[in-house]
Motif scaffolding. Structure first.
Motif: not given
Length: 426
Positions: A138-139, A118-131
């Motif tokens: 990503s998920t 929740a903590a890391v994925g909540g930040i990283m998943v949207p960022s990875m998809i954007k990249e």
């Protein structure tokens, strides 16, 4: 006797299939077992449930949960992410490596797999998809990396195993460091191979030494937590419970006073979250202990030892059988319930095989962590689906390479005991 044992396990399986919460499911199966056997008084079982919680090491559980809640509500995850980006962001599949490395850092703070996702994925998943990374990859990488939250100490499952097996929680914490890091590195290698195949590049140029030092300095307030906890335990200055209290105080002071990321509303949410999580864990502990008493009364551990040793006395035959059994159980039973129910059954077997109980504890925790990635009770999968807005079918398929990688890492941990026993010197 056999009828009572069979009915107990049939009842447990039925309740789990009906999606009854794990603590209640175990408790109801205990009632069935006592009723069917008609030899154990209900008062005795209730007494065992109460005394199972009157154990000093278990006091560490709510403190480490609260410390994780504080850091989850604060800014430490973001600071750890910045350090990870400077260290590994330039590599092929850099964003995936950032996710894994940040989960390794955060796992040393939260001790919870779903909280790490929740903590890391909540930040990283949207960022990875954007990249430009695929939604499924990503998920999946963040969902798998969340398992490091229970492997890298401090970890609630390690505390539960220590109290159940009667071994030092401090030794388990120290023993869990290298295996946790090892599994994290294996996940990064898997991420690299997948990223290379799909052409996922890094995030930019390699960060210089000065940039890394600046990012590390900003994240020092978070990086100090595992150092304080493990340093205090390994240095003989604190017990795990005392280390948990120190972690809570440190987190409150750091997030509330120095970083000013906590509000009174967040503090109320922290206490509420801690109470709910602790009560659900302790319900499982109490009911699983009662179930263990029934199995012990009917000599199930001795029967299991005789059955397994009867198959073969070769550890290279029996250990894979035990691993497959643990992995299958992890697919439909909660990690804590697995540890509480199976430890008294399997520990006598592995002792016959000459395996160190600390080593077996690490194996159990790694096996149990894989249950977070397998339906129908894969909690990390459900958290990942929510964060990544993806179906559980797609996520289950995408997470398979990481699950296979973890199995290979598990085999290395099993057959190279020094991965677990080198640091505590056992």
């Amino acid at each position: 006797m056999e009828t009572a044992i069979i009915l107990t396990f049939v009842a447990l399986a039925a309740f789990l299939l009906l999606s009854v919460p794990i603590g209640i499911a175990i408790g109801m199966s205990v009632i069935v077992g006592v009723w069917a056997g008609d030899m154990l008084p209900y008062e005795f079982i209730i007494q065992k449930m109460v005394t199972s919680l009157d154990v000093f090491p278990l006091m560490a559980v709510p403190f480490f949960i609260m410390a994780g809640e504080i850091m989850q509500k604060g800014s430490m995850a973001q600071r750890l992410l910045t350090v990870s980006k400077k260290l590994v962001g330039h590599m092929t599949g850099g964003m995936a490596h950032i996710s894994v490395l940040t989960s390794m850092f955060y796992g040393a703070l939260s001790g919870s797999a779903p909280a790490t996702v929740a903590a890391v994925g909540g930040i990283m998943v949207p960022s990875m998809i954007k990249e430009g990374y695929s939604r499924s990859f990503s998920t999946a990488v963040n969902t798998a990396a969340g398992c490091l939250g229970v492997m890298i100490p401090p970890s609630v499952p390690l505390i539960i195993y220590g109290t159940t097996a009667g071994v030092s929680v401090g030794d388990l914490f120290i023993a869990g460091v290298v295996p946790g890091v090892f599994v994290g590195i294996c996940l990064m290698i898997c991420s690299y191979v997948i990223s290379k195949k799909h052409g996922y590049t890094g995030t930019g140029d390699r960060a210089g030494f000065k940039e890394i030092m600046i990012a590390t300095k900003e994240a020092l307030v978070a990086l100090m937590v595992p150092l304080i906890v493990l340093g205090g335990i390994y240095g003989g200055l604190t017990t795990p419970t005392e280390a948990g209290v120190i972690a809570v105080l440190y987190a409150f002071v750091a997030e509330g006073i120095f970083l000013r990321t906590l509000s009174w509303r967040k503090v109320a949410e922290i206490f509420k979250g801690t109470a709910l999580t602790t009560s659900s864990i302790f319900l499982v502990v109490a009911t699983a202990t009662a179930l263990g008493q029934i199995l012990l009364f009917y000599n199930v551990p001795e029967m299991l030892v005789e059955i397994l040793v009867g198959i073969s006395d070769n550890r290279y035959v029996l250990i894979p059988i035990i691993l497959v059994f643990l992995l299958i159980m992890g697919t439909f039973m909660d990690a804590l319930a697995n540890i509480l129910i199976l430890t008294p059954l399997l520990l006598p077997v592995v002792k016959v095989l000459g395996m160190n109980p600390i080593h077996f504890g690490i194996i159990m925790i790694v096996c149990s962590s894989m249950g977070f990635l397998t339906p129908p009770v894969g909690v990390n999968l459900f958290v990942g689906c929510s964060i990544g807005n993806i179906s559980i079918e797609k996520l289950s398929a995408a997470v398979m390479p990481f699950l296979f990688t973890m199995v290979l890492a598990l085999l290395a941990i099993v057959f190279i005991p020094q991965i677990s026993l080198w640091l505590p010197g056992l």
